[in-house]
Design an enzyme around this catalytic site. Structure first.
Site, PDB file in Angstrom:
ATOM      1  CB  SER A  26      -0.867   0.126   1.241  1.00 18.07           C
ATOM      2  OG  SER A  26      -1.335  -1.083   1.682  1.00 18.07           O
ATOM      3  N   GLY A  71      -0.334   4.549  -0.038  1.00 24.18           N
ATOM      4  CA  GLY A  71      -1.155   5.737   0.241  1.00 24.18           C
ATOM      5  C   GLY A  71      -1.753   6.295  -1.027  1.00 24.18           C
ATOM      6  CB  ALA A  72      -1.912   9.777  -2.283  1.00 21.64           C
ATOM      7  N   GLY A 120      -1.330   4.632  -4.425  1.00 20.78           N
ATOM      8  CA  GLY A 120      -2.031   3.401  -4.780  1.00 20.78           C
ATOM      9  C   GLY A 120      -1.328   2.136  -4.333  1.00 20.78           C
ATOM     10  CG  ASP A 173      -8.149  -1.955   7.693  1.00 21.50           C
ATOM     11  OD1 ASP A 173      -7.043  -2.520   7.662  1.00 21.50           O
ATOM     12  OD2 ASP A 173      -8.466  -1.131   8.566  1.00 21.50           O
TER      13      ASP A 173
END
Ligand code: F1X
Length: 301
Positions: A216, A218-219, A221, A248
């Site tokens: 992951s 964050g922004a 992707g 999640d």
């Protein structure tokens, strides 16, 4: 009971405060308060239930906070079977301000060896009816760092596919037990596999035992690294609100993908996970996705 079993060993009552701005050393007036059953696996279960998946949430819960957690899940219609612990389950506090979140996670109750063994028996029982398990979040005090490795081995012995979302030693030991997907964020990946470009670090986790690694970012992707190649997907635009449960929601999408037999169609799986986690960011509390937003965002990615 459930095709997908989500495990939250350190279940929490998530308290979310919405404030106008977060200022260190200042007094804040809270504009809105939300209290919800949480912990990463609980959030995954809630998202899966919203999507209509056959899911059951399990883990350890105790005391008055544990009772509030299980009551909230029953009220929300999320099937749950938690093993009891004598201690009081933890609370987490998330402060949402300026389209971002600051999180305080309590350590959780001390778990006795007998309580862990009772949970393990319940886990095996639930695995017998499951096809996928999701192991997510921090371990409470008293649960050994090798706990996830034991659960991965239990599930795999029963032919159940496993997604592992953990940190530190629990992640490192869990990877060696051979989960189907591990899902660290960038910081967790660096702690588990050392510094360097994400793709190289993720490849080291493949070498250590994971069948696939989804990072992951964050922004930025998601990045999937597998023995067959690497793929990435990013949200079409930046969505401000509460990013707390977005990882999640991505895990929920990956768990659904694990239900499908055969090799994953990674571009489609990542696009779906990005849309679902973006829909989760738009929600004020972790574990909730607005289905209309998810369907609209699915058209954009
Ligand atoms: O201490 P953990 O288990 O790592 O994280 C707990 C937690 O902060 O993560 C969720 C968001 O992913 C929150 O709903 C939750 O309570």
């Amino acid at each position: 009971m459930g095709e997908i079993v989500t495990v939250t060993l350190n279940a929490a009552l998530d308290v979310t405060y919405e404030v106008e701005a977060l200022v260190p050393n200042a007094t804040h007036r809270v504009a809105a308060v939300h209290r919800r059953a949480g912990g990463k696996g609980v959030n995954v279960a809630r998202v899966l239930a919203t999507l209509g998946a056959e899911v059951v949430a399990t883990g350890l819960a105790g005391g008055s906070t544990g009772a509030e957690i299980t009551t909230d899940l029953a009220t929300a219609g999320v099937p749950a079977r938690f093993a009891p612990v004598a201690g009081d389950s933890r609370r987490t506090v998330t402060v949402v301000a300026d389209g971002d979140a600051t999180i305080f996670n309590e350590p959780g109750p001390a778990v006795a060896p007998g309580e862990w063994h009772e949970f393990r028996a319940l886990f095996l029982e639930l695995c017998r009816d499951a096809r996928v398990v999701v192991l997510s979040g921090s371990l409470p005090p008293g649960v050994a760092p090798g706990a996830y490795a034991e659960l991965v081995a239990d599930a795999r012995a029963l032919g159940v596919r496993v997604l592992l979302d953990a940190d530190g030693e629990a992640l490192g030991l869990g990877v060696a037990a051979g989960p189907d997907i591990v899902k660290p964020n960038a910081a967790e990946l660096e702690r588990a596999a050392g510094p360097g470009p994400a793709e190289e670090a993720a490849s080291r986790l493949l070498g250590a035992g994971a069948a696939a690694v989804v990072v992951s970012r964050g922004a930025d992707g998601l990045l999937a690294v597998t023995p067959g190649g690497s793929w990435s997907a990013r949200p079409s635009r930046r969505l401000p609100r509460n990013p707390t449960g977005s990882r999640d929601a991505a895990a929920a999408a990956l768990a659904r993908a694990l239900l499908r037999p055969g090799p994953a169609d990674w571009p489609a799986v990542l696009a779906d996970a990005v849309a679902l986690s973006a829909a989760a960011v738009l929600s004020p509390v972790a574990g909730t996705v607005d289905l209309a937003a998810y369907h609209a965002l699915s058209q954009e990615t």
